[in-house]
Enzyme design. Structure first.
Site, PDB file in Angstrom:
ATOM      1  N   CYS A 253     -27.793 -98.373   7.289  1.00 27.13           N
ATOM      2  CA  CYS A 253     -28.416 -99.802   7.572  1.00 27.13           C
ATOM      3  C   CYS A 253     -30.172 -99.088   7.239  1.00 27.13           C
ATOM      4  O   CYS A 253     -30.570 -98.310   7.725  1.00 27.13           O
ATOM      5  CB  CYS A 253     -28.408 -99.670   9.018  1.00 27.13           C
ATOM      6  SG  CYS A 253     -30.407-100.841   9.242  1.00 27.13           S
TER       7      CYS A 253
ATOM      8  N   CYS B 205     -32.432 -99.429   9.777  1.00 29.08           N
ATOM      9  CA  CYS B 205     -32.770 -98.418  11.042  1.00 29.08           C
ATOM     10  C   CYS B 205     -32.969 -96.951  10.448  1.00 29.08           C
ATOM     11  O   CYS B 205     -33.406 -96.472  11.377  1.00 29.08           O
ATOM     12  CB  CYS B 205     -30.566 -98.205  10.977  1.00 29.08           C
ATOM     13  SG  CYS B 205     -30.095 -99.853  11.621  1.00 29.08           S
TER      14      CYS B 205
END
Length: 98
Positions: free
Chosen positions: A23, A26
């Protein structure tokens, strides 16, 4: 080893970061959370949970997208939001909720 229930039962606020290695947002959030920890020190616990390795926990808390942050204190969920949030906003939320 502590269970998730033990971790969020702390009397200090506990910020849970549900993330995934693949991600992009993230990865953007990770250094922001390090700065939050540096600023708040012992007043906050920040726990990162990989949704791919902890699918049951992610499902239990209905984490549909990453990153998703949740703030707990004494086992109660005080706040939840998905996406990248700036350092000062996270600090303000923690201070206002905890």
């Amino acid at each position: 080893m502590s269970t998730f229930g033990d971790i969020i039962a702390d009397e200090n606020p506990v910020l849970i970061d549900f993330y995934a290695d693949w991600c992009g947002p993230c990865k953007t959030l990770a250094p922001i959370l390090k700065e939050v920890k540096t600023e708040l020190g012992e007043n906050i616990k920040i726990i990162k949970i990989d949704v791919d390795k902890n699918q049951q926990l992610a499902a239990k808390y209905q984490v549909r997208g990453v990153p998703t942050m949740m703030l707990f204190k004494n086992g109660a969920q005080l706040w939840r939001q998905s996406g990248v949030i700036q350092k000062q906003d996270i600090i303000n939320i923690i201070k206002s909720k905890a």
